[in-house]
Design an enzyme around this catalytic site. Sequence first.
Site, PDB file in Angstrom:
ATOM      1  N   HIS A  78      46.805  38.478  36.639  1.00 20.71           N
ATOM      2  CA  HIS A  78      46.262  38.146  37.960  1.00 20.71           C
ATOM      3  C   HIS A  78      47.168  38.722  39.052  1.00 20.71           C
ATOM      4  O   HIS A  78      48.391  38.737  38.915  1.00 20.71           O
ATOM      5  CB  HIS A  78      46.122  36.631  38.111  1.00 20.71           C
ATOM      6  CG  HIS A  78      45.304  36.260  39.295  1.00 20.71           C
ATOM      7  ND1 HIS A  78      45.811  36.268  40.583  1.00 20.71           N
ATOM      8  CD2 HIS A  78      43.999  35.925  39.403  1.00 20.71           C
ATOM      9  CE1 HIS A  78      44.850  35.936  41.424  1.00 20.71           C
ATOM     10  NE2 HIS A  78      43.740  35.725  40.737  1.00 20.71           N
ATOM     11  N   GLY A 119      40.500  35.527  47.928  1.00 25.08           N
ATOM     12  CA  GLY A 119      40.824  34.469  48.885  1.00 25.08           C
ATOM     13  C   GLY A 119      40.654  34.854  50.338  1.00 25.08           C
ATOM     14  O   GLY A 119      41.090  34.126  51.234  1.00 25.08           O
ATOM     15  N   LYS A 121      43.791  27.988  39.885  1.00 22.00           N
ATOM     16  CA  LYS A 121      45.125  28.261  40.437  1.00 22.00           C
ATOM     17  C   LYS A 121      45.924  26.951  40.490  1.00 22.00           C
ATOM     18  O   LYS A 121      45.746  26.106  39.630  1.00 22.00           O
ATOM     19  CB  LYS A 121      45.007  28.947  41.802  1.00 22.00           C
ATOM     20  CG  LYS A 121      44.065  30.155  41.733  1.00 22.00           C
ATOM     21  CD  LYS A 121      44.083  31.010  42.953  1.00 22.00           C
ATOM     22  CE  LYS A 121      43.072  32.145  42.760  1.00 22.00           C
ATOM     23  NZ  LYS A 121      43.085  33.112  43.853  1.00 22.00           N
ATOM     24  N   ASN A 155      38.975  29.924  38.077  1.00 18.74           N
ATOM     25  CA  ASN A 155      40.434  29.984  38.130  1.00 18.74           C
ATOM     26  C   ASN A 155      40.896  29.002  39.202  1.00 18.74           C
ATOM     27  O   ASN A 155      40.839  29.302  40.390  1.00 18.74           O
ATOM     28  CB  ASN A 155      40.867  31.416  38.477  1.00 18.74           C
ATOM     29  CG  ASN A 155      42.360  31.528  38.716  1.00 18.74           C
ATOM     30  OD1 ASN A 155      43.118  30.606  38.420  1.00 18.74           O
ATOM     31  ND2 ASN A 155      42.783  32.665  39.250  1.00 18.74           N
ATOM     32  N   GLU A 195      39.331  42.595  40.012  1.00 14.40           N
ATOM     33  CA  GLU A 195      39.553  41.774  41.200  1.00 14.40           C
ATOM     34  C   GLU A 195      40.279  42.599  42.258  1.00 14.40           C
ATOM     35  O   GLU A 195      41.514  42.678  42.247  1.00 14.40           O
ATOM     36  CB  GLU A 195      40.414  40.553  40.847  1.00 14.40           C
ATOM     37  CG  GLU A 195      39.780  39.623  39.835  1.00 14.40           C
ATOM     38  CD  GLU A 195      40.303  38.202  39.989  1.00 14.40           C
ATOM     39  OE1 GLU A 195      39.469  37.306  40.152  1.00 14.40           O
ATOM     40  OE2 GLU A 195      41.519  37.990  39.981  1.00 14.40           O
ATOM     41  N   GLU A 212      48.156  37.577  41.751  1.00 16.59           N
ATOM     42  CA  GLU A 212      49.185  36.669  42.279  1.00 16.59           C
ATOM     43  C   GLU A 212      50.415  36.657  41.380  1.00 16.59           C
ATOM     44  O   GLU A 212      51.541  36.535  41.852  1.00 16.59           O
ATOM     45  CB  GLU A 212      48.588  35.256  42.443  1.00 16.59           C
ATOM     46  CG  GLU A 212      47.632  35.219  43.636  1.00 16.59           C
ATOM     47  CD  GLU A 212      46.473  34.250  43.491  1.00 16.59           C
ATOM     48  OE1 GLU A 212      46.527  33.346  42.632  1.00 16.59           O
ATOM     49  OE2 GLU A 212      45.485  34.422  44.241  1.00 16.59           O
ATOM     50  N   GLY A 231      37.749  31.884  42.160  1.00 15.99           N
ATOM     51  CA  GLY A 231      38.884  31.086  42.613  1.00 15.99           C
ATOM     52  C   GLY A 231      38.415  29.925  43.474  1.00 15.99           C
ATOM     53  O   GLY A 231      37.968  28.898  42.962  1.00 15.99           O
ATOM     54  N   SER A 277      36.476  36.417  46.309  1.00 15.93           N
ATOM     55  CA  SER A 277      35.541  35.828  47.280  1.00 15.93           C
ATOM     56  C   SER A 277      34.099  35.804  46.776  1.00 15.93           C
ATOM     57  O   SER A 277      33.154  35.948  47.555  1.00 15.93           O
ATOM     58  CB  SER A 277      35.635  36.541  48.635  1.00 15.93           C
ATOM     59  OG  SER A 277      36.937  36.374  49.182  1.00 15.93           O
TER      60      SER A 277
HETATM   61  P1  PGA Z   1      38.807  33.820  45.091  1.00 16.56           P
HETATM   62  O1  PGA Z   1      39.874  34.113  43.926  1.00 16.56           O
HETATM   63  O2  PGA Z   1      37.484  33.597  44.425  1.00 16.56           O
HETATM   64  O3  PGA Z   1      39.324  32.595  45.779  1.00 16.56           O
HETATM   65  O4  PGA Z   1      38.784  35.024  45.977  1.00 16.56           O
HETATM   66  C1  PGA Z   1      39.525  34.822  42.773  1.00 16.56           C
HETATM   67  C2  PGA Z   1      40.703  34.931  41.870  1.00 16.56           C
HETATM   68  O5  PGA Z   1      41.836  34.979  42.364  1.00 16.56           O
HETATM   69  O6  PGA Z   1      40.559  34.959  40.642  1.00 16.56           O
END
Ligand code: PGA
Length: 252
Positions: free
Chosen positions: A97, A175, A11, A9, A169, A99, A236, A215
């Site tokens: 997601h 993140g 983003k 992803n 998630e 976000e 991500g 992460s």
């Molecule tokens: P991250 O994000 O691997 O940067 O923690 C995962 C995601 O938001 O799908």
Amino acid sequence: MRKQIVAGNWKMNKTFTEAEKLISDIADALDDINTGSTGVILCPPSLYLEMATDVAYESNFEVGAQNIYPADSGAFTGEISPLMLKDLGVPYCITGHSERRKYFGESNEFLRLKVDALIKHGIRPIFCCGEVLVERETGSHFDVVKKQLEESLFHLPAVEFLQIVIAYEPVWAIGTGVNATSDQAQEMHAYIRGLIGTKYGATIAEETTILYGGSCNGTNARELFAMPDVDGGLIGGASLKADEFLRIATSF
Ligand code: PGA
């Protein structure tokens, strides 16, 4: 046997030139390395989907979008439709997601419309669910995830539910550099599979791919993916570097 998947992803990252290079680096590497039966999916920004599908056509990865608006067409300035994705040959789309839930106010009810709109066009939703930190700390994380699944997915008939890929998630892990432990991931994945079993039966539960996200990186992926109900990852930050992402894709 359910499908193992590692999905990137991206983003809102990368210029077009950077995106072209990252995609071609990953495509070249996938010609040489063996990811076994693991499916690799790249989800770049919408603007790059056409370029990505062109490369994917001759490579060992598939393409996913990050978002759609749940209508075929119309006066929705700035949005893209599942019909457009279908036309480009994009087989997956991230949905739900955290976000988008947080910054764009997407509710379980609205996500249900998105899921329906995608399925209508044969695009497989990668449906994200997960709790925020306070929900885990107060022990309501199972209830939160259950509600997300019930309100956005469990209206689907079984034949349509089979198109869903789930991504657990935990929001506190996204993140932050603090991943869920493999035991925490396994516990929730098993719980989710149990819910699917109760709703759709054991066979469909066993066939459903449940990814972990938050992460996940080249160092912790192997331990997470070794858990019996963790079928891969939605990645991500670590998907933005070819080497790191490929390390994850070969972590089974
Ligand atoms: P991250 O994000 O691997 O940067 O923690 C995962 C995601 O938001 O799908």
